[in-house]
Scaffold this motif. Structure first.
Motif, PDB file in Angstrom:
ATOM      1  N   THR A   1       0.843  -1.193   0.000  1.00  0.00           N
ATOM      2  CA  THR A   1       0.000   0.000   0.000  1.00  0.00           C
ATOM      3  C   THR A   1       0.877   1.241   0.000  1.00  0.00           C
ATOM      4  O   THR A   1       1.824   1.331   0.786  1.00  0.00           O
ATOM      5  CB  THR A   1      -0.911   0.009   1.244  1.00  0.00           C
TER       6      THR A   1
ATOM      7  N   HIS B   1      -3.734   0.474  -3.080  1.00  0.00           N
ATOM      8  CA  HIS B   1      -3.384  -0.902  -2.725  1.00  0.00           C
ATOM      9  C   HIS B   1      -3.039  -1.649  -4.012  1.00  0.00           C
ATOM     10  O   HIS B   1      -3.807  -1.589  -4.980  1.00  0.00           O
ATOM     11  CB  HIS B   1      -4.578  -1.637  -2.096  1.00  0.00           C
TER      12      HIS B   1
ATOM     13  N   GLU C   1      -2.505  -5.557  -5.190  1.00  0.00           N
ATOM     14  CA  GLU C   1      -2.798  -6.894  -4.678  1.00  0.00           C
ATOM     15  C   GLU C   1      -1.657  -7.884  -4.930  1.00  0.00           C
ATOM     16  O   GLU C   1      -0.803  -7.671  -5.794  1.00  0.00           O
ATOM     17  CB  GLU C   1      -4.087  -7.406  -5.324  1.00  0.00           C
TER      18      GLU C   1
ATOM     19  N   TYR D   1      -4.064   2.699   6.294  1.00  0.00           N
ATOM     20  CA  TYR D   1      -4.970   2.113   5.296  1.00  0.00           C
ATOM     21  C   TYR D   1      -4.666   0.630   5.092  1.00  0.00           C
ATOM     22  O   TYR D   1      -5.576  -0.179   4.937  1.00  0.00           O
ATOM     23  CB  TYR D   1      -4.864   2.863   3.966  1.00  0.00           C
ATOM     24  N   ARG D   2      -3.391   0.264   5.119  1.00  0.00           N
ATOM     25  CA  ARG D   2      -3.055  -1.153   4.957  1.00  0.00           C
ATOM     26  C   ARG D   2      -3.490  -1.966   6.179  1.00  0.00           C
ATOM     27  O   ARG D   2      -4.028  -3.062   6.045  1.00  0.00           O
ATOM     28  CB  ARG D   2      -1.551  -1.341   4.707  1.00  0.00           C
TER      29      ARG D   2
ATOM     30  N   TYR E   1      -7.088  -2.644   5.925  1.00  0.00           N
ATOM     31  CA  TYR E   1      -7.313  -3.709   4.936  1.00  0.00           C
ATOM     32  C   TYR E   1      -7.055  -5.077   5.567  1.00  0.00           C
ATOM     33  O   TYR E   1      -7.853  -6.009   5.417  1.00  0.00           O
ATOM     34  CB  TYR E   1      -6.371  -3.485   3.748  1.00  0.00           C
TER      35      TYR E   1
ATOM     36  N   ARG F   1      -9.695  -6.177   7.898  1.00  0.00           N
ATOM     37  CA  ARG F   1     -10.898  -6.596   7.166  1.00  0.00           C
ATOM     38  C   ARG F   1     -10.767  -8.032   6.670  1.00  0.00           C
ATOM     39  O   ARG F   1     -11.687  -8.835   6.843  1.00  0.00           O
ATOM     40  CB  ARG F   1     -11.129  -5.623   6.006  1.00  0.00           C
TER      41      ARG F   1
END
Length: 199
Positions: free
Chosen positions: A28, A72, A74, A143-144, A147, A150
């Protein structure tokens, strides 16, 4: 004390990434343009701050920044182009999302590839030297982490909420026991030789 700017007060963007050494999850990156009058005595390299402090700083950065963006990339992309190129690509994509476009870019680290026609400088340990890079490091990290929290709900056996995808012994033992997921980076050495995975 962090420096405000490297070259220019006018639309200078800092950029940094998080998650480069992880076995699972995205890499990220974030890019941030701070205003000339930005002041914050707590702001620093995200690695030196507690999770609580990073979470407190994130809305301050987002509210006061001239512009910010987060990207992000992947595991499939990481596996295809390698982690160094993916880290650079994530930073480039974040910069391209900024509005207005920066006039200068300062990058944490020693490797980068130009974005459009914007001049840049690479700065080793830049996240501990310049405010905009430190701000980018905090956004990338928070933010990472969000993620990883989640996807922890989807695969709780790997305890990503705690290890965030880094190669802890617990994470590697879970890979040995449960195998890999769509979030694991298959180009990485997921297990040491003594814990070899049967695929």
């Amino acid at each position: 004390m962090l420096c405000k700017f490297y070259l220019t007060e006018n639309l200078e963007s800092g950029t940094d990434e998080a998650g480069r050494g992880c076995l699972a999850g995205p890499v990220t990156a974030a890019a941030v343009i701070l205003p000339a009058n930005f002041e914050n005595k707590i702001l620093n390299d995200s690695k030196t701050l507690s999770e609580k402090t990073r979470e407190q700083l994130r809305p301050i950065i987002e509210e006061q920044a001239v512009s910010f963006a987060v990207t992000h990339l992947e595991p499939l992309v990481i596996d295809k182009i390698n982690i160094l190129n993916a880290s650079i690509k994530a930073m480039q994509e974040s910069i391209l999302k900024l509005n207005p476009k920066p006039e200068y870019i300062i990058v944490d680290g020693n490797r980068f590839k130009p974005v459009l026609d914007i001049p840049h400088s690479c700065i080793v340990k830049g996240d501990a030297k310049y405010m905009s890079i430190a701000a980018a490091s905090i956004l990338a990290k928070t933010y990472r982490d969000e993620y990883m929290n989640r996807i922890h709900e989807e695969f709780p056996m790997y305890n990503w909420k705690q290890n965030k995808g880094y190669p802890t012994q617990e994470h590697r033992e879970a890979i040995k026991k449960y195998g890999v997921t769509k979030y694991h980076r298959m180009s990485f050495r997921l297990l040491p030789e003594q814990l070899k995975l049967e695929i």
